[in-house]
Scaffold this active site. Structure first.
Site, PDB file in Angstrom:
ATOM      1  N   HIS A 152      15.087 -57.239 -45.322  1.00 39.98           N
ATOM      2  CA  HIS A 152      15.625 -56.318 -45.922  1.00 39.98           C
ATOM      3  C   HIS A 152      16.990 -56.949 -46.674  1.00 39.98           C
ATOM      4  O   HIS A 152      17.454 -57.652 -45.913  1.00 39.98           O
ATOM      5  CB  HIS A 152      15.991 -55.207 -45.227  1.00 39.98           C
ATOM      6  CG  HIS A 152      16.554 -53.725 -45.631  1.00 39.98           C
ATOM      7  ND1 HIS A 152      17.932 -53.772 -46.141  1.00 39.98           N
ATOM      8  CD2 HIS A 152      16.042 -52.689 -46.012  1.00 39.98           C
ATOM      9  CE1 HIS A 152      17.948 -52.610 -46.681  1.00 39.98           C
ATOM     10  NE2 HIS A 152      16.770 -52.060 -46.575  1.00 39.98           N
ATOM     11  N   ASP A 177      17.676 -57.967 -36.465  1.00 41.15           N
ATOM     12  CA  ASP A 177      17.851 -56.643 -37.405  1.00 41.15           C
ATOM     13  C   ASP A 177      16.700 -55.641 -36.666  1.00 41.15           C
ATOM     14  O   ASP A 177      15.466 -55.678 -36.798  1.00 41.15           O
ATOM     15  CB  ASP A 177      17.478 -56.980 -38.586  1.00 41.15           C
ATOM     16  CG  ASP A 177      17.602 -55.442 -39.492  1.00 41.15           C
ATOM     17  OD1 ASP A 177      17.788 -54.457 -38.854  1.00 41.15           O
ATOM     18  OD2 ASP A 177      17.332 -55.796 -40.718  1.00 41.15           O
ATOM     19  N   GLN A 226      14.287 -51.287 -37.800  1.00 38.85           N
ATOM     20  CA  GLN A 226      12.807 -50.506 -37.764  1.00 38.85           C
ATOM     21  C   GLN A 226      12.195 -50.599 -36.506  1.00 38.85           C
ATOM     22  O   GLN A 226      11.177 -50.048 -36.285  1.00 38.85           O
ATOM     23  CB  GLN A 226      12.106 -51.113 -38.886  1.00 38.85           C
ATOM     24  CG  GLN A 226      12.367 -51.126 -40.352  1.00 38.85           C
ATOM     25  CD  GLN A 226      12.648 -49.505 -40.648  1.00 38.85           C
ATOM     26  OE1 GLN A 226      11.868 -48.665 -40.060  1.00 38.85           O
ATOM     27  NE2 GLN A 226      13.234 -49.336 -41.735  1.00 38.85           N
ATOM     28  N   LYS A 240      18.276 -43.700 -38.397  1.00 39.57           N
ATOM     29  CA  LYS A 240      16.828 -43.686 -38.546  1.00 39.57           C
ATOM     30  C   LYS A 240      16.205 -43.461 -37.059  1.00 39.57           C
ATOM     31  O   LYS A 240      15.295 -43.618 -36.949  1.00 39.57           O
ATOM     32  CB  LYS A 240      16.518 -45.310 -38.833  1.00 39.57           C
ATOM     33  CG  LYS A 240      16.787 -45.728 -40.365  1.00 39.57           C
ATOM     34  CD  LYS A 240      16.195 -46.834 -40.547  1.00 39.57           C
ATOM     35  CE  LYS A 240      16.957 -47.836 -41.708  1.00 39.57           C
ATOM     36  NZ  LYS A 240      16.478 -47.202 -42.940  1.00 39.57           N
ATOM     37  N   CYS A 293      13.859 -52.540 -51.112  1.00 35.89           N
ATOM     38  CA  CYS A 293      15.120 -53.279 -50.435  1.00 35.89           C
ATOM     39  C   CYS A 293      14.527 -54.512 -50.021  1.00 35.89           C
ATOM     40  O   CYS A 293      15.093 -55.244 -49.411  1.00 35.89           O
ATOM     41  CB  CYS A 293      16.100 -52.629 -49.770  1.00 35.89           C
ATOM     42  SG  CYS A 293      16.826 -51.270 -50.110  1.00 35.89           S
TER      43      CYS A 293
HETATM   44  C1  LIG Z   1      14.867 -53.829 -41.585  1.00 34.25           C
HETATM   45  C2  LIG Z   1      16.224 -52.743 -42.196  1.00 34.25           C
HETATM   46  N1  LIG Z   1      17.306 -53.614 -41.917  1.00 34.25           N
HETATM   47  C3  LIG Z   1      18.428 -53.047 -42.458  1.00 34.25           C
HETATM   48  C4  LIG Z   1      18.185 -51.724 -43.166  1.00 34.25           C
HETATM   49  C5  LIG Z   1      19.770 -51.198 -43.538  1.00 34.25           C
HETATM   50  O1  LIG Z   1      20.078 -50.116 -42.939  1.00 34.25           O
HETATM   51  P1  LIG Z   1      21.194 -49.147 -43.255  1.00 34.25           P
HETATM   52  O2  LIG Z   1      20.611 -48.365 -44.459  1.00 34.25           O
HETATM   53  O3  LIG Z   1      21.302 -48.327 -42.213  1.00 34.25           O
HETATM   54  O4  LIG Z   1      22.220 -49.814 -43.519  1.00 34.25           O
HETATM   55  C6  LIG Z   1      17.136 -51.007 -43.065  1.00 34.25           C
HETATM   56  C7  LIG Z   1      17.077 -49.954 -43.960  1.00 34.25           C
HETATM   57  O5  LIG Z   1      16.065 -49.426 -44.512  1.00 34.25           O
HETATM   58  C8  LIG Z   1      15.978 -51.840 -42.852  1.00 34.25           C
HETATM   59  O6  LIG Z   1      14.642 -51.080 -42.879  1.00 34.25           O
END
Ligand SMILES: Cc1ncc(COP(=O)(O)O)c(C=O)c1O
Length: 396
Positions: A111, A187, A190, A213, A354
Site C-alpha cells: 500500500h 504492515d 489487513q 479497520k 493506493c
Molecule cells: C495494507 C495497508 N496498509 C496501510 C494502510 C493505511 O491505513 P490507514 O488508512 O489506517 O493509514 C492500508 C489502508 O487501506 C492498507 O490496506
C-alpha cells in the site's frame, strides 16, 4: 454471539451491503456507546491531572492499551496509539537514524502508506530495494534472501495485500532478517482485523495497523514496537505528555508509550478501539477467520463462473483471506462500483487501491474493483453481489 446476532449491532446494514471493510470497517453499537460514554460521563484529558474525571479517563485510556496489547500478544507499554496505520509507519520511517548507503527492502505489493515513507528516504542517501512477487502476488522467499544484505537496516512488508488478499510469508522473512541482523516492520492493516496475530510468533520488530479497520472509530491506529527499541526511534512529536523531566537546556523522555504520544491523544477513539477489541474477542478471531473464509470461497467461485469477469491474485484459498480484486471486461472499475451501488446498494472500493506500482505490474491502468469481507457479511449478501455482477457483465 453468532454472526446473525452481530448484525443487530450494525443498523447501517439495514439497507446496504457493505463490501468495503478493507478501507474502513463499520462500527458496532457497543463501540459507539463507549465513545459517547466518555464524552457524556468522564470527558477529561489523560495523564495530566488528579481530579476524578481525569483519573477515570486515564485509567480507561490505559486499559485500552492493555486490551490492544493482549490482542496481539504484546506488552501494554509497547502499544502506541496513532491516528492510523500510515502515521504508525511514518513514525518508524522518520524516527530511525540512517547512514548514507543504508538499505531498506520493501515490496511491489505494498500500500502507498508502506511504500512512500521508504521511497522518500532515497533523498537522504538510503538505498531502497523492491522485491517483486509473481503475477498472482506470491513471493519467492529466496528473493528476500538475495535482497537483504549486511547494509539492510530494515525490511518493510505487508502481512496481507490490500489488493489481492494474499498472505506474505512473514515468519520466513523474519528468519532471514534475524540471520542478517535486520529490523523487520510488518504492515498489519489487513491482517490484524481478520486473523490471530501474535507479534512474538511473527518475529517482527514493528507492527503497524489501523484501529478503524477492526471495528474501532476512525482516527485510530496502532504502532507496536519492542520496548528495547524505544531509544532507537525519535518520537514523531515533542511537547506535552511525553517527558519525565525538563530543564532550561534539556529534557528526559517518558519511559513508556507516552514518549511517542506527544500532545492530547484521541482519547475517545482509543477507548472505542479497546471496546472494539472486546467485541472481536467475544466473537472469537478464529470464528471470524472461518466465517470470512467460507464467504470468500463462494465469492471467488462465483466470480470465476461469470463470463467477462477477470479475478486477480492467487486462487489458492490457503494463500489468501477476505479481499478480492476483479474487473468486468470493457467496464471501468469506477463505473462498475457505481453500478453495483445503484443496482443493489452494494459498496465496494474501485480504482488503484493506493497501490499504483502493483497496478502497473499487473498492467491495470484503471485499477480494479475490490470486494472485502468482514464478520457482519452474510452468504445472502455474497449471492446478491454475484447476481448483480453477473447482471452488469451481461449488459455492458
Ligand atoms: C495494507 C495497508 N496498509 C496501510 C494502510 C493505511 O491505513 P490507514 O488508512 O489506517 O493509514 C492500508 C489502508 O487501506 C492498507 O490496506
Amino acid at each position: 454471539m453468532n454472526f446473525a446476532e452481530v448484525r443487530a449491532d450494525f443498523p447501517i446494514l439495514n439497507d446496504i451491503i457493505y463490501l468495503d471493510s478493507a478501507s474502513t470497517s463499520l462500527t458496532p453499537e457497543p463501540v459507539l456507546k463507549a465513545v459517547l460514554e466518555y464524552y457524556r460521563g468522564y470527558n477529561a484529558n489523560v495523564g495530566r491531572g488528579v481530579h476524578r474525571l481525569s483519573q477515570i479517563a486515564s485509567q480507561r485510556y490505559k486499559d485500552a492499551h492493555r486490551k490492544v496489547a493482549d490482542f496481539i500478544g504484546a506488552k501494554e507499554e509497547e502499544i502506541i496509539f496513532m491516528k492510523n496505520a500510515t502515521e504508525a509507519i511514518n513514525t518508524v520511517a522518520n524516527g530511525l537514524k540512517y547512514k548514507p548507503g543504508d538499505k531498506v527492502v520493501t515490496t511491489l505489493i505494498e500500500h502507498h502508506s508502506n511504500f512512500l515513507p521508504w521511497l522518500r528516504l532515497k533523498r537522504f542517501g538510503v538505498i531502497v530495494d523492491i522485491v517483486k512477487p509473481n503475477k498472482d502476488g506470491i513471493f519467492d522467499v529466496p528473493d528476500f534472501e538475495d535482497a537483504i544484505d549486511h547494509k539492510t537496516r530494515l525490511v518493510a512488508v505487508t502481512h496481507v495485500s490490500n489488493v489481492l488478499g494474499t498472505i506474505t510469508p512473514i515468519e520466513e522473512i523474519s528468519a532471514i532478517c534475524k540471520k542478517k541482523g535486520t529490523l523487520l516492520l510488518v504492515d498489519g492493516a489487513q491482517s490484524v482485523p481478520h486473523i490471530n496475530v501474535d507479534v512474538r510468533g511473527l518475529g517482527c520488530h514493528f507492527l503497524c495497523f489501523s484501529g478503524h479497520k477492526m471495528l474501532g472509530p476512525t482516527g485510530t491506529g496502532v504502532l507496536w514496537m519492542k520496548e528495547d527499541l524505544f531509544d532507537e526511534l525519535e518520537p514523531p512529536a515533542f511537547g506535552g505528555g511525553m517527558i519525565n523531566d525538563v530543564s532550561l537546556d534539556d529534557y528526559k523522555l517518558a519511559t513508556g508509550y507516552e514518549r511517542f504520544e506527544g500532545g492530547t491523544p484521541n482519547i475517545a477513539g482509543a477507548i472505542g478501539l479497546g471496546k472494539a477489541v472486546d467485541y472481536l474477542n467475544k466473537i472469537d478471531m478464529n470464528k471470524i477467520k472461518e466465517h470470512e473464509a467460507k464467504l470468500m470461497e463462494r465469492l471467488l467461485e462465483g466470480l470465476l463462473e461469470i463470463d467477462r469477469v477477470e479475478v486477480y491474485g492467487s486462487l489458492n484459498l490457503k494463500e489468501r483471506i477476505g479481499v478480492v480484486s476483479f474487473n468486468i471486461k470493457g467496464l471501468n472499475p469506477q463505473n462498475a462500483a457505481l453500478m453495483l451501488d445503484e443496482a443493489s446498494n452494494i459498496m465496494v472500493r474501485s480504482g488503484h487501491q493506493c497501490c499504483i506500482p502493483l497496478m502497473k505490474h499487473l498492467g491495470l491502468k484503471e485499477g480494479t474493483v475490490r470486494a472485502s469481507l468482514y464478520l457482519y457479511n452474510t452468504e445472502g449478501e455474497v449471492e446478491r453481489f454475484l447476481e448483480t455482477v453477473e447482471a452488469i457483465a451481461t449488459v455492458v
